[in-house]
Design an enzyme around this catalytic site. Structure first.
Site, PDB file in Angstrom:
ATOM      1  CB  CYS A 178      59.287  36.647  47.349  1.00 61.16           C
ATOM      2  SG  CYS A 178      57.764  37.148  46.529  1.00 61.16           S
TER       3      CYS A 178
ATOM      4  CG  ASN B 275      38.850  39.031  45.690  1.00 55.65           C
ATOM      5  OD1 ASN B 275      38.326  39.739  46.539  1.00 55.65           O
ATOM      6  ND2 ASN B 275      38.283  38.795  44.527  1.00 55.65           N
TER       7      ASN B 275
ATOM      8  CG  ASN C 195      33.058  41.603  38.836  1.00 55.05           C
ATOM      9  OD1 ASN C 195      33.443  40.464  38.596  1.00 55.05           O
ATOM     10  ND2 ASN C 195      33.431  42.266  39.916  1.00 55.05           N
ATOM     11  CG  HIS C 196      35.735  38.229  35.616  1.00 52.02           C
ATOM     12  ND1 HIS C 196      35.793  36.861  35.743  1.00 52.02           N
ATOM     13  CD2 HIS C 196      36.087  38.739  36.822  1.00 52.02           C
ATOM     14  CE1 HIS C 196      36.168  36.565  36.976  1.00 52.02           C
ATOM     15  NE2 HIS C 196      36.339  37.684  37.651  1.00 52.02           N
TER      16      HIS C 196
ATOM     17  CG  HIS D  19      37.562  45.857  43.692  1.00 51.93           C
ATOM     18  ND1 HIS D  19      36.430  46.162  44.396  1.00 51.93           N
ATOM     19  CD2 HIS D  19      37.260  44.755  42.955  1.00 51.93           C
ATOM     20  CE1 HIS D  19      35.486  45.279  44.092  1.00 51.93           C
ATOM     21  NE2 HIS D  19      35.956  44.426  43.224  1.00 51.93           N
ATOM     22  N   GLY D  20      36.699  49.210  42.589  1.00 47.48           N
ATOM     23  CA  GLY D  20      35.773  49.489  41.502  1.00 47.48           C
ATOM     24  C   GLY D  20      34.602  50.306  42.009  1.00 47.48           C
ATOM     25  CB  ALA D  21      31.474  51.386  40.400  1.00 43.85           C
TER      26      ALA D  21
ATOM     27  CD  GLU E 232      35.987  48.469  30.581  1.00 44.94           C
ATOM     28  OE1 GLU E 232      34.811  48.462  30.988  1.00 44.94           O
ATOM     29  OE2 GLU E 232      36.868  49.231  31.037  1.00 44.94           O
TER      30      GLU E 232
END
Length: 544
Positions: A77, A418, A308-309, A473-475, A312
């Protein structure tokens, strides 16, 4: 909940936030803990499961090295002296904000183009980074990395290296009330020049808006993933949502499909192409690894992919409608990742370095391949960001055709899972790799999606030091895709996704909710790491 298990066989401990973990993942975590450059300990999130080399759901602090299989990229940055205007009327440098720590109120632009206040967290993002100088028509100088993005006057984004004299930038009139004549300033590039020196660089994470203002008078980007809230409520949705799902699937290619022609704006394609050409010039093998590479990456831009993409439509606890999106850098990102993983393995063999797992091959800081890797995967991360932005545009256009008139009322999430960043933990600056984990610093917002038939969550981090300010980050998968296809059928899929408009055929059986851990259990196991802000329930789910 606190740490549930601790492994102590390696050079450092492994602290695990769940008891539901397969033996192969335990073995991978043990392998990681034996590497000589791991700092303090390794953390494994509640959704942890077996990955390639490095475990998915692992948070890995390293000193002087990065493991490509753990999917690392750093976002550069601005130099530390860059000034940031704050809502209280003062201004501080990025370095001062980092030293103060905590949250800071800055200026940002919302989805309607209005200037608003936003919470931000400052951080060091890279050591010894290449620099360039951008001079504006108000004679303000901005020194940043060549790849940092500036908001253009038309609302699009352009990297610093692609700016040119007379490029119009989105203005920020911090002194407008005092000096109205400043309207003629703060909006146009005067000159752009590369610099010979290198320096540590910093940035702000602005979860809600993904951008912030500089005292120099323009808005710039911070990287992330958005979950977008609409002005609609559940009562305004049609009784059947199949047409909505089909409209999204028609607008956004899924699985291996891609657009029949380039959909993204020419400026986006041009910016990405210049960076890719440099990478291919340095590593021409990459161009041979992906069939019709230029056609593929340009026409996949704005497409979902598989696995898993997902896309929704969700309802929160107040029955507000959200659009949630998870995707990445498609075939080109996968190609870059595979190339550098193989290159790291060859480096290990050349230097006769023995590893507990070949997939834990690494690049040492300072080596040429280290810099090339950071640059290449950074490009892939920028591609992923552009891909999600293009998809969101296409999705909202499709929804406007199928739903009552609406506006975007909140863009809430900055959420990579990631990547690697330079952070300070337990008294040392380290490369912190989050593979299948997200940052959960104190007050930072994130997304934790469940499976197709479950709930998802918007969360706020607690900054827990034991998890390196991280969370799941998810299940997380409880079984492989092959096992899911063997164990479940279409009837199981229909039963487990009741109430969700989605595909229920054998092509998505590997994504059945039963193949994943309970998102409720995952959330319970990390209540020390995050607090829930919104609970979302899927009503439409698009999978590849």
């Amino acid at each position: 909940m606190p740490v549930k298990m601790t492994l102590t066989k390696g050079k450092v401990p492994v602290k695990i936030y769940t008891e539901e973990i397969e033996s192969s993942a335990l073995e991978q975590l043990d392998n990681i803990s034996q590497l000589p450059f791991i700092h303090h300990h390794v953390a494994a999130m509640p959704d942890v499961h077996t990955g390639i080399g490095a475990t998915i759901g692992a948070v890995i602090p390293t000193k002087g090295a990065i493991i490509p299989a753990a999917v690392g990229v750093d976002i550069g940055c601005f130099v530390g002296e860059t000034k940031i205007p704050l809502l209280d009327g003062t201004q501080l440098t990025l370095q001062e904000l980092v030293e103060r720590g905590g949250e800071h109120w800055v200026y940002a632009i919302d989805s309607q183009g209005q200037i608003t206040g936003a919470k931000a967290i400052a951080k060091l993002t890279r050591n010894n980074a290449p620099l360039m100088k951008v001079i504006l028509d108000n004679d303000e100088e901005i020194i940043c990395t060549p790849d940092h993005q500036f908001m253009l006057r038309n609302g699009q984004w352009g990297e610093a290296k692609d700016l040119h004299p007379k490029t119009s930038l989105m203005p920020f009139y911090s002194r407008l009330e005092i000096e109205p004549n400043l309207h003629r300033y703060n909006h146009q590039v005067k000159s752009v020049e590369p610099l010979e020196q290198r320096q540590d660089v910093y940035c702000l994470t602005v979860p809600e808006y993904g951008n912030f203002a500089l005292s120099a008078g323009v808005f710039v980007h911070n990287c992330g993933m958005n979950a977008t809230r609409l002005s609609l409520t559940a009562s305004e949705l049609p009784d059947t949502l199949k047409r909505v799902r089909l409209a999204i699937e028609e607008a956004v290619p899924v699985g291996f499909d891609m657009h029949k022609s380039i959909q993204a704006q020419n400026s986006t394609i041009k910016n990405l192409n210049s960076g890719l050409e440099k990478i291919i010039e340095q590593h021409p093998t990459i161009a041979k690894m992906l069939k019709k590479i230029h056609k593929t990456w340009t026409q996949q831009l704005g497409s979902l992919g598989g696995g898993n993409h997902f896309i929704e439509l969700c309802l929160d606890e107040n029955q507000n409608v959200w659009v949630m999106l998870h995707s990445g850098s498609r075939g080109i990102g996968n190609t870059i990742g595979r190339y550098f993983i193989d290159l790291a393995k060859k480096d290990m063999e050349q230097h006769l370095i023995q590893l507990p797992d070949r997939n834990l091959a690494y690049f040492s800081e300072g080596a040429k391949h280290f810099d090339d890797y950071v640059e290449a995967v950074h490009w892939a991360q920028e591609y992923a960001l552009s891909n999600r932005r293009e998809m969101m545009r296409l999705i909202l256009e499709a929804l406007h055709r199928e739903l009552p008139p609406f506006t975007v009322t909140k863009e809430a999430i900055n959420c990579h899972h990631n990547y690697v960043a330079i952070e300070e933990h337990f008294g040392e600056q380290v490369f912190l790799t989050r593979k299948g984990a997200i940052r959960a610093g104190e007050g930072e917002l994130g997304i934790i999606p469940g499976s197709m038939g479950a709930k998802s969550y918007i969360v706020q981090g607690k900054g827990n030091p034991e998890s390196f300010s991280s969370c799941a980050h998810g299940a997380g998968r409880r079984m492989s895709r092959t096992e899911a296809k063997r164990r479940f059928n279409k009837n199981d899929m229909a039963l487990q996704t009741q109430g969700v408009e989605c595909r229920k055929d054998k092509g998505v059986i590997d994504e059945i909710p039963g193949a994943y851990k309970s998102i409720d259990a995952v959330m319970e196991n990390q209540n020390d790491l995050v607090e829930i802000v919104h609970t979302l329930k899927q009503v439409v789910c698009v999978k590849g």
